[in-house]
Structures are given as C-alpha cells and as structure tokens.
Design a protein around this motif. Structure first.
Motif, PDB file in Angstrom:
ATOM      1  N   ARG A 152       0.845  -1.202   0.000  1.00 40.18           N
ATOM      2  CA  ARG A 152       0.000   0.000   0.000  1.00 40.18           C
ATOM      3  C   ARG A 152       0.876   1.247   0.000  1.00 40.18           C
ATOM      4  O   ARG A 152       2.015   1.223   0.486  1.00 40.18           O
ATOM      5  CB  ARG A 152      -0.938   0.013   1.207  1.00 40.18           C
ATOM      6  CG  ARG A 152      -1.954  -1.125   1.190  1.00 40.18           C
ATOM      7  CD  ARG A 152      -2.842  -1.120   2.423  1.00 40.18           C
ATOM      8  NE  ARG A 152      -3.845  -2.169   2.360  1.00 40.18           N
ATOM      9  CZ  ARG A 152      -5.052  -2.016   1.827  1.00 40.18           C
ATOM     10  NH1 ARG A 152      -5.393  -0.822   1.340  1.00 40.18           N
ATOM     11  NH2 ARG A 152      -5.916  -3.010   1.801  1.00 40.18           N
TER      12      ARG A 152
ATOM     13  N   VAL B 264      -3.862   0.278  -2.430  1.00 37.00           N
ATOM     14  CA  VAL B 264      -3.128  -0.911  -2.843  1.00 37.00           C
ATOM     15  C   VAL B 264      -2.472  -0.640  -4.202  1.00 37.00           C
ATOM     16  O   VAL B 264      -3.146  -0.295  -5.169  1.00 37.00           O
ATOM     17  CB  VAL B 264      -4.050  -2.125  -2.938  1.00 37.00           C
ATOM     18  CG1 VAL B 264      -3.289  -3.328  -3.500  1.00 37.00           C
ATOM     19  CG2 VAL B 264      -4.628  -2.469  -1.573  1.00 37.00           C
TER      20      VAL B 264
ATOM     21  N   ASN C 238      -3.172   5.289   1.352  1.00 38.61           N
ATOM     22  CA  ASN C 238      -3.140   3.886   1.765  1.00 38.61           C
ATOM     23  C   ASN C 238      -3.765   2.978   0.711  1.00 38.61           C
ATOM     24  O   ASN C 238      -4.396   1.970   1.034  1.00 38.61           O
ATOM     25  CB  ASN C 238      -3.845   3.710   3.116  1.00 38.61           C
ATOM     26  CG  ASN C 238      -3.383   2.453   3.842  1.00 38.61           C
ATOM     27  OD1 ASN C 238      -2.217   2.070   3.779  1.00 38.61           O
ATOM     28  ND2 ASN C 238      -4.299   1.808   4.537  1.00 38.61           N
TER      29      ASN C 238
END
Length: 294
Positions: free
Chosen positions: A215, A231, A229
């Motif tokens: 992330r 992915v 944050n």
C-alpha cells in the motif's frame, strides 16, 4: 562537470552529513518430540532502521575564460534534507515429521510466515536561484548579506533589487511529492516432501504460496494523483521446487534442480519519489504508474 549536452569546465562543492541506525532483535524456539519424531521451529525478528541526512549542500561553478557563473548548464545550488524510518517484522514457523518409506528415511515439512514492512520517507529540498551576483568560488557567498534578495524587505520596496540576489524555490510547498508512506503485508505457506523414489535417488519436491500486498500514501510529481493507503501491488503466487539427487558413489552425486521465484520492486522503486544524488548528478525516478500492479 556533468554532461548535459554541452562541454564546459566546472567544479563542485559538497557538504554532507548522515546518520544511520539499525536495531534488531531475534526471538526463536525449537521443540522436539523424539517419540513421535515431530519437530517445531519458530522465529520472530523485529528491525527498526533510520537514515538521517540533514542539510546536504552542493554548489557548482562553471568556469568560462576565467569567469565563474552558476546556471542551468552546471546546475543550480541545492540544499537537501532526507529522513527515512523503516520498521520490519519477520516471523516464520516450520514443522517437520520424520518417518520411513520402504526402509528409507523420509521427511515431511510444512510451515508458514508473515512479514510486515513500513517505510516513512521524506525529502525537503531548496533550489537556489542567483540574479546578478558577483561570484568568487566560495559557496558561502550565496548567503552573504549583500547577496540576499532583497535587502529592501519583502515585498521589495526597491524595484532594482528584483533583478539581483539569491532566492530559493521549495518544491515541497504546499504538497511534497517526495514524501510517502508505504506498507507491505506478506503471508506465505509451504509444504515439502523429502524421500527416495529408489534407493539411490533422493527426491525433494515442494511448493510455496505467497500473498504479497503493498500500500502507498503520497502524491505524484505533478500533484495530480493522490493515494491514501491505496493498494499498488497485490500478488498471489505459487512457487514450485524440485530437486533430484542421484548417488553415483560415495564421493559423487548427480544433481538436478528446478525452482521458481520472483523479484518484487523495493519501496523506492514502487513510489513517486525522485531522489537526487549530488555526488554523481544522477536522479532516481520512482516507477509507480497506474498499471504498476498489472
């Protein structure tokens, strides 16, 4: 000087200082059960790494027929602050069972692991711009009182001072594309079987599964894409392995091996950061693109 499309003579002043710390601990255990021939091993190891580089300074002067200049050919002076803090937690567990197959020793192994990594990284840098400043080759002159823009205060009260003096450009204002937080969670499991197909042919066969998720929090260099944050890499992979060992005689073995593995990008490789090396003049450019996880 650096080759940037023109030939010239130049010299460079560098002032740099860095601190590095590494703290690591290891907790491990092994439990054996001789009667049933089971063995359990486990390890947990946290690590904390810190890199601190405060106020790196470099100044390049171009020499042209005895005159000194600072400009785009040689590169403008900069001051750089870099901070990195990374936390790693690695843990593994192995279970082994020994037994016999057709009077030959055999072994079954299985286990798993978990790895967590988190990095906080930031670069602050000022690029200095000079206007009509007489140069002597002493890098301290960039901040002499008589060379600062503007002596008349800010905003300038003397229009003549608009074309003279040292100013700075700070790319990290209002947002810093060279600041990011990145995390990795990696889960793995494996099974391996060690046995003899025939008396002299030892076989080791196994497979490992790994789920790797990374992330990222940060913004790109144009400040047009912001990740919070999100992915950026999500892989589920299986890696088989096979080893065949044939015992020709007491002094010689014939081996055949096959294995599958993977190379994944580092934190800085899967980032938007641009990291400049004032010694070599090279810039590392992060490779985080929209299709980076495809």
């Amino acid at each position: 000087g650096n080759d940037q499309g023109s030939v010239f003579d130049a010299f460079q002043h560098n002032l740099a200082y860095g601190e590095r710390t590494l703290t690591n601990a290891l907790l491990a255990g092994k439990h054996s059960f001789p009667t049933s021939k089971w063995t359990i091993e486990w390890k947990v190891s946290p690590t904390r790494s810190i890199l601190y580089e405060p106020d790196i300074r470099f100044t390049r002067y171009r020499v042209d027929q005895g005159n000194l200049t600072i400009g785009t050919e040689s590169g403008f002076p900069e001051r750089i602050w870099r901070d990195l803090e990374e936390v790693n937690l690695g843990s593994v567990a192995h279970v082994t069972k020994e037994f016999d197959i057709n009077d030959n020793a055999a072994k079954l192994q299985f286990g798993g692991g978990y790895t967590f990594k988190e990095r906080d990284y930031v670069i602050y840098n000022y690029a200095l711009n000079l206007r009509s400043v007489p140069l002597t080759g002493d890098p301290n002159e960039l901040f002499w009182d008589e060379n600062l823009w503007t002596l008349g205060g800010y905003p300038p009260t003397d229009p003549a001072n608009n074309t003279k003096g040292t100013t700075y450009e700070a790319r990290f204002i209002p947002n810093n594309p060279n600041q990011f937080n990145s995390k990795v969670n990696a889960y793995s499991a494996y099974v391996q079987f060690d046995f003899f197909i025939v008396k002299k042919l030892k076989t080791i066969i196994g497979v490992r599964m790994e789920n790797y998720v990374q992330r990222y929090t940060g913004t790109d260099q144009l400040l047009t894409r912001v990740l919070d944050n999100d992915v950026v890499l999500d892989d589920l992979d299986f890696f088989p392995t096979l080893n065949l060992i044939y015992n020709i005689n007491n002094r010689m073995n014939l081996r055949f091996s096959f294995a599958s593995t993977i190379a994944r990008p580092s934190f800085k490789e899967l980032s938007y950061a641009e990291i400049y090396d004032p010694i070599t003049g090279r810039t590392f450019v992060g490779g985080l693109f929209e299709d980076a996880n495809r």
